[in-house]
Design a protein around this motif. Structure first.
Motif, short mmCIF file in Angstrom:
data_model
loop_
_atom_site.label_atom_id
_atom_site.label_comp_id
_atom_site.label_asym_id
_atom_site.label_seq_id
_atom_site.Cartn_x
_atom_site.Cartn_y
_atom_site.Cartn_z
N ASP A 33 57.50 80.50 -1.74
CA ASP A 33 58.30 80.31 -0.54
C ASP A 33 58.73 78.86 -0.33
O ASP A 33 59.63 78.60 0.45
CB ASP A 33 57.48 80.74 0.69
CG ASP A 33 57.01 82.17 0.56
OD1 ASP A 33 57.86 83.05 0.46
OD2 ASP A 33 55.78 82.39 0.50
N TYR A 34 58.05 77.93 -0.99
CA TYR A 34 58.32 76.51 -0.74
C TYR A 34 57.96 75.69 -1.98
O TYR A 34 57.32 76.17 -2.91
CB TYR A 34 57.51 76.01 0.45
CG TYR A 34 56.02 75.93 0.19
CD1 TYR A 34 55.44 74.77 -0.32
CD2 TYR A 34 55.20 77.03 0.40
CE1 TYR A 34 54.08 74.71 -0.59
CE2 TYR A 34 53.84 76.97 0.14
CZ TYR A 34 53.29 75.80 -0.35
OH TYR A 34 51.95 75.74 -0.63
N VAL A 35 58.41 74.42 -1.96
CA VAL A 35 57.96 73.41 -2.91
C VAL A 35 57.49 72.22 -2.08
O VAL A 35 57.82 72.12 -0.90
CB VAL A 35 59.06 72.99 -3.91
CG1 VAL A 35 59.37 74.13 -4.87
CG2 VAL A 35 60.30 72.52 -3.21
N THR A 36 56.75 71.32 -2.69
CA THR A 36 56.20 70.18 -1.97
C THR A 36 56.98 68.92 -2.32
O THR A 36 57.25 68.65 -3.49
CB THR A 36 54.71 69.98 -2.33
OG1 THR A 36 54.01 71.19 -2.01
CG2 THR A 36 54.11 68.82 -1.58
N CYS A 37 57.34 68.16 -1.29
CA CYS A 37 58.05 66.90 -1.49
C CYS A 37 57.14 65.92 -2.23
O CYS A 37 56.00 65.70 -1.83
CB CYS A 37 58.48 66.32 -0.15
SG CYS A 37 59.24 64.67 -0.28
N ALA A 38 57.66 65.31 -3.29
CA ALA A 38 56.89 64.38 -4.11
C ALA A 38 56.60 63.07 -3.37
O ALA A 38 55.69 62.35 -3.74
CB ALA A 38 57.64 64.08 -5.40
N VAL A 39 57.34 62.77 -2.31
CA VAL A 39 57.16 61.52 -1.57
C VAL A 39 56.33 61.73 -0.31
O VAL A 39 55.37 61.02 -0.07
CB VAL A 39 58.53 60.89 -1.21
CG1 VAL A 39 58.36 59.67 -0.33
CG2 VAL A 39 59.30 60.55 -2.48
N THR A 40 56.71 62.73 0.49
CA THR A 40 56.07 62.92 1.80
C THR A 40 54.93 63.93 1.80
O THR A 40 54.12 63.93 2.71
CB THR A 40 57.10 63.39 2.84
OG1 THR A 40 57.55 64.71 2.48
CG2 THR A 40 58.28 62.44 2.94
N GLY A 41 54.91 64.80 0.79
CA GLY A 41 53.92 65.87 0.77
C GLY A 41 54.26 67.04 1.68
O GLY A 41 53.50 68.00 1.77
N ARG A 42 55.41 66.99 2.34
CA ARG A 42 55.82 68.09 3.23
C ARG A 42 56.24 69.31 2.43
O ARG A 42 56.77 69.19 1.33
CB ARG A 42 56.98 67.64 4.12
CG ARG A 42 56.58 66.56 5.10
CD ARG A 42 57.75 66.08 5.90
NE ARG A 42 58.10 67.06 6.93
CZ ARG A 42 59.04 66.84 7.83
NH1 ARG A 42 59.72 65.72 7.86
NH2 ARG A 42 59.31 67.77 8.73
N LYS A 43 56.00 70.46 2.99
CA LYS A 43 56.42 71.72 2.37
C LYS A 43 57.89 71.96 2.68
O LYS A 43 58.30 71.97 3.84
CB LYS A 43 55.58 72.88 2.89
CG LYS A 43 54.14 72.77 2.44
CD LYS A 43 53.29 73.90 3.00
CE LYS A 43 51.86 73.75 2.52
NZ LYS A 43 50.99 74.78 3.08
N ILE A 44 58.69 72.16 1.64
CA ILE A 44 60.12 72.38 1.77
C ILE A 44 60.40 73.86 1.51
O ILE A 44 60.22 74.33 0.38
CB ILE A 44 60.91 71.55 0.74
CG1 ILE A 44 60.50 70.08 0.81
CG2 ILE A 44 62.41 71.73 0.95
CD1 ILE A 44 60.96 69.27 -0.40
N PRO A 45 60.84 74.61 2.53
CA PRO A 45 61.21 76.02 2.28
C PRO A 45 62.33 76.06 1.24
O PRO A 45 63.22 75.21 1.24
CB PRO A 45 61.71 76.51 3.63
CG PRO A 45 61.16 75.53 4.63
CD PRO A 45 61.04 74.22 3.91
N LEU A 46 62.28 77.01 0.34
CA LEU A 46 63.28 77.07 -0.74
C LEU A 46 64.71 77.11 -0.20
O LEU A 46 65.60 76.49 -0.78
CB LEU A 46 63.02 78.27 -1.65
CG LEU A 46 61.75 78.17 -2.50
CD1 LEU A 46 61.68 79.36 -3.46
CD2 LEU A 46 61.65 76.87 -3.24
#
Length: 75
Positions: A33-46
């Motif tokens: 459902d998501y990937v993780t931002c390499a900078v912030t660590g936030r979950k990004i919905p696809l």
């Protein structure tokens, strides 16, 4: 006892997808459902994924996060 209901808009991401980042597209390697931002660590919905690096194979929350990573990678 209180009962809470969640709408589709309130749903939390369930599992992380594994993607291959291409020039103008993405290829799903493992569903999620998501990937993780390499900078912030936030979950990004696809459905909200707009920024990534083909060379680094990383996703970014927004243009600022992508710029930070590109600046660091160029150092």
């Amino acid at each position: 006892t209180e009962i809470y209901t969640l709408s589709l808009h309130d749903a939390l991401p369930i599992c992380e997808a594994r993607l291959r980042y291409l020039d103008a597209d993405i290829e799903m390697i493992a569903p999620g459902d998501y990937v993780t931002c390499a900078v912030t660590g936030r979950k990004i919905p696809l459905q909200g994924l707009r920024y990534w690096s083909v060379d680094l194979q990383e996703a970014y929350w927004d243009a600022d996060a992508a710029s930070q990573r590109m600046a660091k990678a160029g150092s």
